[in-house]
Design a protein around this motif. Structure first.
Motif: not given
Ligand code: SF4
Ligand code: SF4
Length: 439
Positions: A356-373
Motif C-alpha cells: 500500500s505504501e508504494m501504490v498511489d491510488l489518486g483519482e483521475e481528474s481534469e487535465c490541468v494543461r501542465c504539459g508534463k506528459c
C-alpha cells in the motif's frame, strides 16, 4: 565521464532492482498442475496435438502453429494431460489451454548431440527458432522466426541485444547476463547469421556495470560484438529508443526496425536460441523475477511455462507487509492480476507485488494543461490531446494526434498530476480506429 547514450524524453522512476539483482537463478518448484496456453504469442493460436489422458514428455510439442505468425508450444513437464480447456491468461482473456498433471519426479533435460553453431545457415537457424517455439521474451512474445525473416528489400546490418532491462524491479535479464554470458553472446551471433548482419551491439544500462564487465571480457574474442553502456532511463529498452540511442537511426512512425537496418532481440530470447541450437531444447521454461516489497524473499526463478504465480510466490516465502497489487511483468507495462492463479507464459519476465505504501491510488481528474506528459513522451506525441479526443469519441483526431504510434510505455501517466490513465484511453482509441478501418 563521457555522456551516456540515450534518447529524448523518458522518466526516472525508482528502480528497486536491489531487491533481486544479487539473487542467482534457481529452479522453481514443479507445481501440482501446469496450464499451458495454446496461444502465448502474437499471432494465430496453436491446435492441440494431444488429448485428455495422453502421456507427454517434457519438451514434447503439444500445440502446432497454424500460421506463419505463430509459434508451437511444448510440454513443460512430463506427465498426463488432464484437460484441454479455456483458462484466462494474464490479460484476462480466455484461451484454449493444455492442463497437465506432472509426474512425481521429473527427468533432467537431456541435451542433444551438439551442433557446430558456426556452420549453421540462416535458413537452419530460422527453422530451429520456429521448431523450438521461440518468441520475444521481453514481454512482446512476437514469434522469433518471423522477426528473423526480414523482407528481402530491407537488409539488416545490425543486431541489437536489448540488455537494458529498464523496467523497475526486474532483474531476470541481469542475471542471465552474469550467469549465461557466453551463451548470450553465442545466441546473439546466431541472430546475426540469421539476418545476414555484420555486427552485434549489446546495449546495457549503466546500473548493471558488473554485467558490462563480464560481457566485455567475453566479447573481446569476437570482432563482431560490441558492448555499449546506456543511461539509466525508462523506456531505454523500447525498440525505437534503443536503436536511436545506439545507432542514431530513427525508425519512422508506423515502421519496423528493419526499415533502418536493425533487428532488436531480448536477452532471454538470445539465450533460448542458443539452447535450441546447441542443445535441441525447446522453450518450455524461463527465468522469472519474483519481487517487490510485498514478497518475503525476492528471487530469480527458472520456472516451467504454465506454473501458477501462487507457486512462485510460495517459493519466495509468501507475501509480506500489506500487499495491494500483483503485477505480471514490470510495474510500467505489466498487467495487474485479480489473483495468483495466472500461469507463467513465455513472455513472463516478472511477478511484482506492491504494498500500500508504494501504490498511489489518486483519482483521475481534469487535465490541468501542465504539459508534463508531452515533455516525457519518447515518441514526441501529445498524450493529453489523444485523451481529449478519445473522451469525445473523435477517433480521426485521436489518430491524428498519434494514438497508433503510442507503444504504451506509461511515461505520460506516471508524470500526470491529474492521475489520467493515458494508456487506457490510447488502447480504447486504437481499438476504435482499428474497428472503423475494418468497416
Ligand atoms: S503517449 Fe504512449 S508513447 Fe507517449 S508517453 Fe504515453 S504511453 Fe508512452
Ligand atoms: S500531464 Fe496530465 S494534467 Fe498535465 S497536460 Fe498531460 S494530461 Fe494534462
Amino acid at each position: 565521464m563521457a555522456e551516456l547514450k540515450t534518447f529524448q524524453g523518458g522518466i526516472h522512476p525508482p528502480y528497486n532492482k536491489e531487491l533481486a539483482s544479487g539473487k542467482a537463478i534457481k529452479p522453481a518448484p514443479i507445481p501440482s498442475e501446469v496450464v499451458i496456453h495454446l496461444q502465448q504469442h502474437v499471432g494465430a493460436p496453436c491446435e492441440p496435438l494431444v488429448k485428455e489422458g495422453d502421456r507427454v514428455e517434457v519438451g514434447q510439442k503439444i500445440g502446432e502453429a497454424q500460421a506463419f505468425v505463430s509459434a508451437p508450444v511444448h510440454a513443460s513437464v512430463s506427465g498426463v494431460v488432464k484437460a484441454i480447456t479455456e483458462v484466462p491468461n494474464f490479460t484476462g482473456a480466455k484461451v484454449r489451454s493444455v492442463v497437465i498433471t506432472p509426474d512425481a519426479t521429473q527427468p533432467e533435460f537431456q541435451k542433444k548431440p551438439g551442433k557446430d553453431l558456426e556452420s549453421l545457415t540462416a535458413e537452419e537457424i530460422r527453422e530451429i527458432a520456429k521448431e523450438a517455439g521461440l518468441v520475444g521474451m521481453g514481454g512482446a512474445a512476437f514469434p522469433t522466426h518471423v522477426k528473423i525473416t526480414p523482407p528481402s528489400d530491407k537488409p539488416i546490418d545490425t543486431v541489437i541485444i536489448n540488455a537494458c532491462e529498464c523496467e523497475p524491479f526486474l532483474t531476470c535479464d541481469h542475471r542471465l547476463l552474469l550467469e549465461r554470458t557466453d551463451d548470450l553472446i553465442a545466441g546473439a551471433r546466431l541472430l546475426k547469421t540469421a539476418v545476414g548482419a555484420s555486427r552485434v551491439i549489446i546495449g546495457v544500462e549503466a546500473n548493471k556495470m558488473d554485467a558490462v564487465d563480464a560481457l566485455r571480457s567475453r566479447a573481446s574474442s569476437y570482432r563482431d560484438v560490441e558492448v555499449e553502456v546506456l543511461e539509466v532511463k525508462y523506456p531505454e529498452g523500447a525498440e525505437k529508443m534503443l536503436i536511436f540511442a545506439l545507432t542514431g537511426r530513427k525508425v519512422p512512425p508506423g515502421k519496423l526496425p528493419s526499415e533502418v537496418g536493425c533487428l532488436v532481440q531480448n536477452v532471454g530470447t538470445a539465450v533460448a536460441l542458443y539452447e535450441a541450437a546447441a542443445w535441441g531444447k525447446p522453450l518450455y521454461e524461463r527465468v522469472v523475477t519474483v519481487t517487490g516489497p510485498g514478497v518475503r524473499e525476492p528471487a530469480n526463478l527458472l520456472a516451467r511455462v504454465g506454473t501458477p504465480v501462487s507457486v512462485l510466490l510460495e517459493a519466495c516465502g509468501g507475501l509480506v507487509g500489506n500487499p495491494v497489487k500483483l503485477i505480471m511483468g514490470g510495474p510500467m507495462t505489466g498487467w495487474t492480476q485479480p489473483d495468483a492463479k495466472t500461469p507463467v507464459v513465455k513472455g513472463t519476465s516478472g511477478v511484482v507485488v506492491l504494498t500500500s505504501e508504494m501504490v498511489d491510488l489518486g483519482e483521475e481528474s481534469e487535465c490541468v494543461r501542465c504539459g508534463k506528459c508531452v515533455e516525457v513522451c519518447p515518441m514526441f506525441l501529445s498524450p493529453n490531446f489523444i485523451v481529449q479526443s478519445t473522451k469525445r469519441g473523435q477517433w480521426d483526431r485521436a489518430e491524428m494526434w498519434g494514438a497508433l504510434d503510442c507503444f504504451e510505455c506509461g511515461c505520460c501517466s506516471y508524470q500526470c498530476p491529474a492521475y489520467i490513465p493515458h494508456v487506457q484511453y490510447v488502447r480504447k482509441a486504437k481499438a476504435e480506429i482499428a474497428a472503423r478501418k475494418k468497416k
